[in-house]
Design an enzyme around this catalytic site. Sequence first.
Site, PDB file in Angstrom:
ATOM      1  N   TYR A 152       0.832  -1.208   0.000  1.00 14.61           N
ATOM      2  CA  TYR A 152       0.000   0.000   0.000  1.00 14.61           C
ATOM      3  C   TYR A 152       0.865   1.257   0.000  1.00 14.61           C
ATOM      4  O   TYR A 152       0.637   2.178  -0.801  1.00 14.61           O
ATOM      5  CB  TYR A 152      -0.919  -0.018   1.214  1.00 14.61           C
ATOM      6  CG  TYR A 152      -1.925   1.110   1.242  1.00 14.61           C
ATOM      7  CD1 TYR A 152      -2.893   1.232   0.255  1.00 14.61           C
ATOM      8  CD2 TYR A 152      -1.916   2.056   2.271  1.00 14.61           C
ATOM      9  CE1 TYR A 152      -3.823   2.262   0.278  1.00 14.61           C
ATOM     10  CE2 TYR A 152      -2.846   3.087   2.303  1.00 14.61           C
ATOM     11  CZ  TYR A 152      -3.795   3.184   1.305  1.00 14.61           C
ATOM     12  OH  TYR A 152      -4.716   4.214   1.333  1.00 14.61           O
ATOM     13  N   LYS A 156       0.964   3.927  -3.242  1.00 13.61           N
ATOM     14  CA  LYS A 156       0.569   5.324  -3.079  1.00 13.61           C
ATOM     15  C   LYS A 156       1.753   6.263  -3.303  1.00 13.61           C
ATOM     16  O   LYS A 156       1.583   7.372  -3.821  1.00 13.61           O
ATOM     17  CB  LYS A 156      -0.043   5.540  -1.695  1.00 13.61           C
ATOM     18  CG  LYS A 156      -1.402   4.862  -1.525  1.00 13.61           C
ATOM     19  CD  LYS A 156      -2.420   5.337  -2.561  1.00 13.61           C
ATOM     20  CE  LYS A 156      -3.803   4.757  -2.339  1.00 13.61           C
ATOM     21  NZ  LYS A 156      -4.779   5.211  -3.352  1.00 13.61           N
ATOM     22  N   THR A 188     -14.696   4.208   6.842  1.00 12.34           N
ATOM     23  CA  THR A 188     -14.979   3.495   5.597  1.00 12.34           C
ATOM     24  C   THR A 188     -14.774   1.994   5.781  1.00 12.34           C
ATOM     25  O   THR A 188     -14.240   1.536   6.789  1.00 12.34           O
ATOM     26  CB  THR A 188     -14.039   3.972   4.469  1.00 12.34           C
ATOM     27  OG1 THR A 188     -12.677   3.684   4.862  1.00 12.34           O
ATOM     28  CG2 THR A 188     -14.191   5.468   4.215  1.00 12.34           C
TER      29      THR A 188
END
Length: 249
Positions: A152, A156, A188
């Site tokens: 991740y 990014k 989320t």
Amino acid sequence: MKYAVVTGASKGLGASIAERVLQEQFGLITISRNENPALKQLAQENGLFYKHVTCDLTNRMETEQAFSAVTEIIFSSTENEVLLVNNAGVVEPIDRVGSLDHEAIEISLQLNVAAPMFATNLFLQKANGTKLTVVNVTSGAAERPVQGWSVYCSTKAALNMFTKTVAVEQDHSDNATIIGYSPGIMDTDMQGVIRSSTEHAFQEVNKFIAYKENGMLRSTKIVADALIDLLLTEEIENGKIYSVNNLLK
């Protein structure tokens, strides 16, 4: 006409961004595996253009077909203004290097990096004088190593560098602007995935559990509003990575 193209708009931040742009009288095109019926209804109630393109953005061929179809609509006239929000992303795989699933690595690279790169490239290719603004949704994880988030963080960081490089190439363009947007910690489904990690795979898991228990997660509406307010009221800096934490100070 003003169009907004939002990926991953079926829920979460993407849905909140899509709802806000409809409130600002943009025509809306959503690209994701599932449609959000509430967005369709809102568009119809306000007499606004709306189209959903069903697409698995982890599939390269589907991604190419979806975005190619969208460009036929939004670049039909140089009088149009286009906002592209590359929002779809995935935090998985969460684990230490040496224990990562290879297929999960490929999915992350496709969704977090390749899809927004392809979309940006195609939109710039087809824009032909149309005013274009591209927003790549990034993360603070792009700026620091996080144990368990090697994929991740890396994807990014790659998206940030892509954003900055495109901006350098477009530096003298009056029609194309690209920025990154770091939305911080939000309430989320992705946060739910993070909280479900084991401490062995992700050492900071208890901190993220505490964010939820202590009500420290922002609503996606607040984060979406901060982005759209920025785009509508400020002269944005090409290539800049904006953070919601600075916008809401």
